[in-house]
Design a protein around this motif. Structure first.
Motif, short mmCIF file in Angstrom:
data_model
loop_
_atom_site.label_atom_id
_atom_site.label_comp_id
_atom_site.label_asym_id
_atom_site.label_seq_id
_atom_site.Cartn_x
_atom_site.Cartn_y
_atom_site.Cartn_z
N PRO A 13 -3.84 10.94 -11.30
CA PRO A 13 -2.81 10.16 -11.13
C PRO A 13 -2.52 8.86 -12.17
O PRO A 13 -1.44 8.48 -12.14
CB PRO A 13 -3.01 9.43 -9.62
CG PRO A 13 -3.93 10.46 -9.01
CD PRO A 13 -4.69 10.95 -10.08
N LEU A 14 -3.68 8.93 -12.92
CA LEU A 14 -3.49 7.80 -13.96
C LEU A 14 -2.41 8.31 -14.93
O LEU A 14 -1.61 7.59 -15.36
CB LEU A 14 -4.82 7.73 -14.49
CG LEU A 14 -6.03 6.99 -13.97
CD1 LEU A 14 -7.27 7.03 -14.81
CD2 LEU A 14 -5.46 5.68 -13.46
N ILE A 50 -8.34 2.84 -3.68
CA ILE A 50 -8.93 3.60 -4.75
C ILE A 50 -8.45 5.16 -4.41
O ILE A 50 -8.08 6.17 -5.27
CB ILE A 50 -10.28 3.62 -4.75
CG1 ILE A 50 -10.98 2.19 -5.34
CG2 ILE A 50 -11.08 4.63 -5.69
CD1 ILE A 50 -12.19 1.86 -5.22
N ARG A 87 -3.23 1.40 -7.97
CA ARG A 87 -3.64 0.17 -8.71
C ARG A 87 -3.26 -1.27 -8.46
O ARG A 87 -3.83 -2.02 -8.57
CB ARG A 87 -3.21 0.45 -9.99
CG ARG A 87 -4.26 0.60 -11.35
CD ARG A 87 -3.68 0.91 -12.60
NE ARG A 87 -4.28 2.34 -12.92
CZ ARG A 87 -5.58 2.22 -13.65
NH1 ARG A 87 -5.80 1.19 -14.12
NH2 ARG A 87 -5.91 3.44 -14.04
N ASP A 109 -5.13 5.93 -5.32
CA ASP A 109 -4.89 5.83 -6.54
C ASP A 109 -3.73 4.52 -6.65
O ASP A 109 -2.69 4.60 -7.49
CB ASP A 109 -4.21 6.98 -7.29
CG ASP A 109 -4.01 6.55 -8.96
OD1 ASP A 109 -4.51 5.85 -9.34
OD2 ASP A 109 -3.20 7.33 -9.49
N LEU A 139 -8.46 11.32 -8.52
CA LEU A 139 -8.74 9.78 -9.09
C LEU A 139 -8.01 9.67 -10.41
O LEU A 139 -7.44 8.70 -10.75
CB LEU A 139 -10.16 9.43 -8.97
CG LEU A 139 -10.57 9.05 -7.75
CD1 LEU A 139 -11.97 9.18 -7.71
CD2 LEU A 139 -10.19 7.93 -7.24
N THR A 140 -8.43 10.59 -11.28
CA THR A 140 -7.94 10.74 -12.63
C THR A 140 -6.49 11.07 -13.08
O THR A 140 -5.75 10.29 -13.78
CB THR A 140 -8.92 11.45 -13.81
OG1 THR A 140 -8.86 12.72 -13.18
CG2 THR A 140 -10.40 10.83 -13.58
#
Lengths: 194, 593
Positions: A28-29, B62, B67, B65, A25-26
């Motif tokens: 790919p940010l 989610i 957004r 990912d 989850l993180t």
């Protein structure tokens, strides 16, 4: 980044799982650089995606001998991705099904692959391999293929520095798979089923 | 019983209405609270559903990912105008996508809020988990406006107002019902009053009818009695003459005496008839009733026989009554005879005197309001049955055997009492006895005349013969016997049948006439008119009126008591009265001009 990789390599299974999940989850940010073709983050993301597609895909019931039969993820020429995937999947379940990861060189008739990741093969071989999986209840995944014949049902692409994917729903239908509309919506492009 | 219950129930209606109104109000409040709760829960549900839809669709976004997709999901909530803001948070609680209707998402929480729903004054906030295969992927947060509390209260207020109005209507209805009930009660009362009045009127009409009947009978009776009196005057007068002139044959004398007794009884009967008809010539004077009763006690015992006892209770200091003593005696005798007849097995008759005041009469025979001297005769006998009470004062009404009673006794009592200005009060209880009270007017204090003066006066004159008398009577028989009686006494008699003839003789004979003897009731000119005209010609002429009944108003206003003689009369009485009037001192002094 370095911290994350090191963490990924940590010995503790629990910590690894946590990290894997966190990464999913993180990580790919963080925008991926255009030239980071085979960067470790990209591998991590792709590895995670591979098993995360499973909840959004419906296999024909004949694809499993029982309701608790494991889901097999076959990896062909995946390189570093194999290790990352193995660690990410370790202990994960899809419902009652355990998830197992196998590294394969070729398709074996007597051992089913529910998900088949085809890594760095030359175009021709890849196309052959995919053709071999056609008609079987196998979700084929390729990475960065451009030749339509060499694309799996799901094909990773990099879009705006992010790992995204194309979906060939047509082929999915041929393989007897149903892909969730939720997943279809996220695809950068979809080849619709007939 | 059922009516009574219903009526009690009706009386409870206002209380029930007010209770119902209160219950309605309470119900209204409960309804409003319930509505509010339902509204909140429904609102929360609605928003939770929205949030869950987003959560369900956002799983892939989610997971992979995406957004942009997540943002699209939250933006799609803008289609619902009530949703003010929404956000998706990732597994670690960090905000992943956010939407605000106002455009500025900065006031939205940056960290995932705790799961659940919260209802504020004007907004609902819901946070639901994003789940996949039981694993939590994140949180969806949705913020929605609600109808403001003020608006909701307003809405409930309208409902409340309606309830209050309904309650008011009920109260007004109850009040109206109450008023109606009261009006109903008034109507019932008015109806009752009317019924009473009708009944009383009916009674009064009955009484009037009875009085008219009695009056009619009275007039008939009076006429018959008058003629009878003339006949009896002739019969008795002639018998009288016959007895005087008779040679002394004992058998004939017995026959004459028997005829005379029969004639006397006839005269008594006509006297009673006249009394009932109130045409009796009454000679009222102050009477001491106690003495009158004491004097007649022996006679009463003899009349009533040995079976009954007479007890008198005479009130001391009794005022004198203005009455005709002989008529009062007759009344007491009549009442005593009735009392005796009510005591078939013997007993006592109580004769009392007293004085008392009376209120307005409730029955026709009762006296007008005022003070009276009272003679009451009581028995302890059988009483008068209720169906008979109303008729006992009617003439010829009797419960006695044929021949035993004339049916005139009580008629005489009432007739005389009323003619005197009083009345009679009857009190009777079947099986217990009867009391009759005769009410007689009080004598004025100044009146000093007593029974004795009359007696003295009656004893005074001695027969005087040789006078010239003018006799006027329209009845030839009466005239003949009267003339015979007067001639027998030695008088010279001019006989005339009417007033005109009499006046002619007065003019012709002038001073020769010593006395005028005149009937009162005559065709053409009555006795009083004749007397006036004759006295105009012969001032101081003595006059004697012989009369069958009481033309009292005309007569008593003109003649003195000694100037009238009632038919039938005995020869002796006539001669004595003539002698009295011929005595110059007596006649001349008091003759009115």
């Amino acid at each position: 980044m370095v911290v994350l990789i090191r963490l990924l390599r940590a010995r503790s299974a629990g910590a690894r799982r946590m990290l894997a999940a966190a990464l999913a989850l993180t990580v790919p940010l963080a925008p991926l650089s255009a030239d980071a073709q085979a960067g470790p983050v990209e591998y991590a993301v792709k590895a995670t995606y591979i098993y995360k597609f499973a909840p959004f895909v419906e296999w024909p019931s004949a694809a499993f001998p029982s309701t608790s039969a494991p889901l097999s993820i076959c990896v062909m020429r995946a390189g570093e991705l194999l290790g990352v995937l193995e660690r990410a999947v370790s202990g994960q379940k899809l419902g009652d099904r355990p998830i197992v990861v196998r590294s394969v060189d070729r398709l074996e008739a007597d051992r089913a692959c529910h998900i088949l990741y085809v890594g760095s093969l030359d175009g021709e071989t890849r196309a052959e391999t995919l053709a071999g999986a056609r008609g079987a209840p196998t979700l084929t995944i390729t990475d960065g293929a451009t030749d339509p014949a060499a694309k799996g049902i799901i094909n990773f692409v990099i879009d705006k520095n992010r790992v995204r994917f194309e979906i060939d729903d047509f082929s999915a239908a041929e393989n007897g798979l149903v892909i969730s509309s939720k997943l279809l919506r996220l695809a950068v492009s979809v080849r619709p089923r007939a | 019983m059922r009516f009574l219950d219903l009526r009690r129930l009706w009386a409870l209606i206002p209380a029930i209405a007010i209770g119902a109104a209160a219950a309605l109000l309470l119900a209204g409040v409960i309804l409003a609270l319930n509505n509010e709760r339902a509204y909140r829960s429904q609102k929360i549900n609605e928003i939770t559903v929205q949030a869950r839809i987003v959560a369900a669709t956002a799983t892939a976004a989610i997971t992979f990912d995406d957004r942009t997709a997540a943002q699209e999901y939250v933006n799609s909530l803008s289609a619902n105008p009530e949703i003010e803001a929404a956000a998706i948070f990732d597994e670690n609680g960090r905000r992943y996508a956010a939407y605000s209707r106002k455009g500025d998402v900065s006031p939205l929480p940056h960290e995932a809020p705790p799961l659940g729903a919260e209802f504020g004054d004007d907004r609902v906030v819901v946070a639901t988990p994003v789940l996949q295969n039981g694993a939590r992927l994140g949180t969806v947060y949705v913020e929605s406006t609600t109808e403001p509390l003020a608006r909701r209260i307003e809405r409930y207020g309208v409902v409340g107002l309606l309830v209050v109005m309904a309650s008011l209507v009920m109260v007004v209805l109850a009040a109206a019902h109450r008023v109606m009930n009261r009006t109903n009660a008034e109507l019932t009362q008015a109806n009752k009053d009317l019924q009473t009045q009708i009944t009383e009127r009916q009674k009064a009409e009955d009484a009037l009818g009875r009085a008219q009947r009695i009056e009619a009978v009275g007039q008939l009776t009076a006429g018959v009695a008058h003629d009878f009196n003339n006949l009896l005057t002739a019969v008795l007068g002639n018998l009288d003459m016959l007895a005087i002139r008779h040679d002394g044959d004992a058998r004939s004398m017995r026959m004459i005496a028997s005829a005379q007794r029969a004639g006397q009884r006839g005269a008594k009967l006509t006297g009673q008839l006249l009394a009932f008809a109130r045409r009796q010539r009454l000679e009222s004077r102050p009477v001491d009733l106690n003495r009158l009763i004491e004097n007649m006690e022996t006679m009463l015992r003899a009349t009533l026989g040995g079976g009954v006892d007479i007890v008198t209770a005479l009130s001391p200091n009794l005022p004198r009554a203005l009455a005709d003593p002989s008529q009062v005696e007759l009344m007491i005798v009549n009442l005593a005879i009735n009392a005796r007849d009510a005591l078939p097995d013997g007993g006592a008759i109580r004769v009392e005197t007293g004085a008392a005041g009376f209120g307005p009469p409730s029955r026709p025979e009762e006296p007008p309001a005022g003070e009276y001297v009272i003679v009451s005769v009581s028995d302890t006998g059988t009483g008068i049955p209720p169906d008979v009470v109303d008729r006992v004062f009617e003439p010829f009404f009797t419960t006695k055997e044929v021949g035993k009673g004339s049916g005139l006794g009580l008629s005489q009592v009432v007739g005389v009492a009323q003619q005197l200005g009083g009345g009679v009060q009857l009190e009777t209880r079947p099986g217990e006895g009867t009391t009759v009270r005769v009410c007689l007017p009080l004598a004025p204090h100044s009146a000093a005349m007593d029974v004795e003066t009359e007696a003295v006066r009656e004893g005074a004159p001695s027969p005087v013969g040789g006078a010239a008398l003018l006799l006027v009577d329209d009845d030839a028989e009466v005239r003949a016997v009267t003339a015979a009686m007067l001639r027998e006494a030695g008088h010279a008699v001019f006989e005339v049948s009417d007033g005109a003839g009499a006046l002619e003789i007065v003019r012709r004979e002038g001073g020769k006439i010593d006395l005028l003897v005149s009937d009162f009731a005559m065709p053409g000119m009555n006795g009083v008119e004749l007397a006036r005209k004759a006295r105009a010609l012969l001032p101081g002429l003595p006059v004697l009126f012989i009369t069958g009944f009481a033309e009292t108003a005309a007569l008593s206003g003109y003649a003195r008591p000694e100037e009238t003689l009632r038919k039938p009369f005995l020869s002796r009485d006539l001669v004595e009265r003539v002698a009295l009037l011929l005595t110059p001192d007596e006649a001349g002094a008091t003759t009115p001009q």
